[in-house]
Enzyme design. Structure first.
Site, PDB file in Angstrom:
ATOM      1  N   GLY A  70       0.789  -1.216   0.000  1.00  0.00           N
ATOM      2  CA  GLY A  70       0.000   0.000   0.000  1.00  0.00           C
ATOM      3  C   GLY A  70       0.823   1.268   0.000  1.00  0.00           C
ATOM      4  O   GLY A  70       0.472   2.248  -0.669  1.00  0.00           O
ATOM      5  N   ASN A 150      -7.568   3.681   9.460  1.00  0.00           N
ATOM      6  CA  ASN A 150      -6.975   2.497  10.067  1.00  0.00           C
ATOM      7  C   ASN A 150      -6.883   2.562  11.586  1.00  0.00           C
ATOM      8  O   ASN A 150      -6.705   1.538  12.242  1.00  0.00           O
ATOM      9  CB  ASN A 150      -5.582   2.240   9.486  1.00  0.00           C
ATOM     10  N   GLN A 178      -7.347   0.044   4.030  1.00  0.00           N
ATOM     11  CA  GLN A 178      -8.034  -0.562   5.164  1.00  0.00           C
ATOM     12  C   GLN A 178      -9.423  -1.078   4.802  1.00  0.00           C
ATOM     13  O   GLN A 178      -9.955  -1.955   5.485  1.00  0.00           O
ATOM     14  CB  GLN A 178      -8.151   0.449   6.299  1.00  0.00           C
ATOM     15  N   SER A 198      -3.784  -3.541  -0.493  1.00  0.00           N
ATOM     16  CA  SER A 198      -2.635  -4.246   0.071  1.00  0.00           C
ATOM     17  C   SER A 198      -3.117  -5.600   0.566  1.00  0.00           C
ATOM     18  O   SER A 198      -3.995  -5.684   1.429  1.00  0.00           O
ATOM     19  CB  SER A 198      -2.026  -3.440   1.226  1.00  0.00           C
ATOM     20  N   ALA A 199      -2.535  -6.679   0.049  1.00  0.00           N
ATOM     21  CA  ALA A 199      -3.080  -8.027   0.246  1.00  0.00           C
ATOM     22  C   ALA A 199      -3.161  -8.441   1.704  1.00  0.00           C
ATOM     23  O   ALA A 199      -4.107  -9.126   2.112  1.00  0.00           O
ATOM     24  CB  ALA A 199      -2.241  -9.037  -0.532  1.00  0.00           C
ATOM     25  N   HIS A 200      -2.199  -8.035   2.516  1.00  0.00           N
ATOM     26  CA  HIS A 200      -2.165  -8.549   3.888  1.00  0.00           C
ATOM     27  C   HIS A 200      -3.256  -7.958   4.770  1.00  0.00           C
ATOM     28  O   HIS A 200      -3.448  -8.393   5.907  1.00  0.00           O
ATOM     29  CB  HIS A 200      -0.781  -8.337   4.519  1.00  0.00           C
ATOM     30  N   THR A 236      11.513  -7.538 -11.235  1.00  0.00           N
ATOM     31  CA  THR A 236      10.891  -8.843 -11.433  1.00  0.00           C
ATOM     32  C   THR A 236       9.667  -8.985 -10.543  1.00  0.00           C
ATOM     33  O   THR A 236       9.726  -8.727  -9.340  1.00  0.00           O
ATOM     34  CB  THR A 236      11.892  -9.974 -11.109  1.00  0.00           C
ATOM     35  N   CYS A 328       2.086   0.960  12.491  1.00  0.00           N
ATOM     36  CA  CYS A 328       3.248   1.540  11.822  1.00  0.00           C
ATOM     37  C   CYS A 328       4.116   2.350  12.784  1.00  0.00           C
ATOM     38  O   CYS A 328       5.288   2.585  12.522  1.00  0.00           O
ATOM     39  CB  CYS A 328       2.792   2.440  10.672  1.00  0.00           C
TER      40      CYS A 328
END
Length: 389
Positions: A70, A150, A178, A198-200, A236, A328
């Protein structure tokens, strides 16, 4: 029993997501830029994942750019929206994630832009009339307002904000990290220029995210080197992460209403029990207003026990993982900029509970029981009585 109630920081990986990723660690491990069989297989996997995400957002695959998460997506959106359009004015709120605020502030320090912060009330509700006034009386602007906060869970009406921005040809970016997975975004109807995932945050892997950008917006790459991601983000590709990201978002959409109801029940249960067990409990922002906040976040304000140990540490000792605000900043000791902007009263402690589909009512009850012991008597901390140590 270890209880995890810090899902706004990160969520546990869904096992179905892991199973989708597993072949790309071992059998299908090729570099997508390679022309041989192994490379072609990885390239196809990325294309399929991009198509899945685009379909879920009602977008074109060309609108989706994969990033490391993110923060990179927010940075890319901000730099692209401002520099590619020659914009000198940025409008945002005091409640944004630091990935947004620090990027804008760095641009302001360099003399590239000036920042204006939207007015808000005591609960953190942003003033749309102030936004319209700013857009109508100034040059073309870049507007960045998150959907779901968040730390306190406040939801902003990004549909209304997008409409105002469209009326004045402002570039609109929304940090949807979020809320992605909890809400459905129809990009053809929303009129946002940039959205972020953001995947997590929705039971996918860490270290992978995406940026949705409107076809009319050119990207200003942060990373140069190769021709990956349509020459917009070199390096990559994280094939396993990309596959996991797409699968996690697909599962989130598939189970969205069931999960929404489950989270709402947990949140309402926690609010009721805290009010029942703790006399002087309050909630930050719109956190306890289930119609104006994320179902997954409850920011609780209680008197500070003032015992030399934080409530977060105390709950951790009792096998409960929570945050005081954003993860964070949890090791920096810095005060939460969100709570500071709300002018939260001095001498109170904040505990952020955040839930996922895997949490249970029994876990909520246990957390309340342990927290309530800190306030066993009116005005007397149980720490001081030696009841907990």
């Amino acid at each position: 029993m270890r209880i995890y109630l810090d899902n706004a920081a990160t969520t546990p990986l869904n096992r179905e997501v892991f199973l989708a990723m597993e072949p790309y660690f071992f059998e299908n491990f090729g570099n997508p830029s390679s022309a041989h069989h192994h490379g072609r297989g990885a390239k196809v996997a990325i294309a399929q994942a991009r198509g899945i995400i685009a379909d879920l957002l009602n977008a074109s695959p060309d609108n989706i750019v994969f990033t490391s998460g993110g923060s990179e997506a927010d940075n890319t959106a901000i730099l692209s929206g401002i520099r590619s359009n020659g914009i000198k004015l940025a409008i945002t709120s005091a409640f944004e994630h630091h990935a947004v605020l620090h990027t804008l502030q760095a641009l302001e320090k360099n003399g590239e832009i000036r920042i204006v912060y939207l007015q808000h009330d005591a609960q953190g509700n942003l003033s749309l009339p102030h936004l319209e006034k700013l857009l109508s009386t100034n040059e073309r602007a870049f507007v960045s307002v998150m959907h779901g906060n968040n730390e306190i869970g406040n939801l902003n009406d990004i549909e209304a904000i997008a409409q105002v921005c469209k009326r004045y040809q402002a570039v609109f970016h929304s940090d949807t990290v979020q809320s992605m997975g909890q809400y459905r975004y129809d990009t053809r109807r929303l009129n946002a220029d940039f959205l972020v995932g953001s995947a997590h945050k929705f039971h996918g892997p860490k270290g992978i995210g995406f940026l949705y950008r409107n076809a009319g917006q050119a990207l200003y790459p942060l990373i140069y080197g190769g021709a990956q991601e349509q020459k917009q983000r070199a390096g990559t590709e994280n094939v396993t992460g990309i596959v996991g990201l797409a699968k996690a978002l697909e599962i989130s959409y598939r189970n969205q209403e069931v999960t929404r109801q489950h989270l709402l029940r947990l949140k309402e249960r926690l609010i009721f029990k805290l009010r029942d067990r703790i006399a002087d409990v309050d909630f930050n922002g719109n956190s306890a207003n289930t119609g104006q906040s994320l179902n997954s976040v409850l920011s609780v304000s209680v008197p500070d026990p003032n015992t030399g140990i934080s409530l977060i540490s105390y709950l951790d000792q009792h096998q409960i993982s929570v945050s005081g605000g954003s993860a964070c900043n949890s090791h920096s000791g810095a005060a939460s900029h969100v709570l500071s902007a709300l002018d939260t009263p001095f001498g109170r402690a904040t505990v952020r509970f955040s839930f996922s589909r895997y949490n249970t009512a029994e876990e909520i009850d246990y957390a309340v029981e342990k927290l309530a012991k800190c306030y066993a008597k009116p005005g007397v901390s149980a720490y001081a009585e030696g009841l907990l140590l």
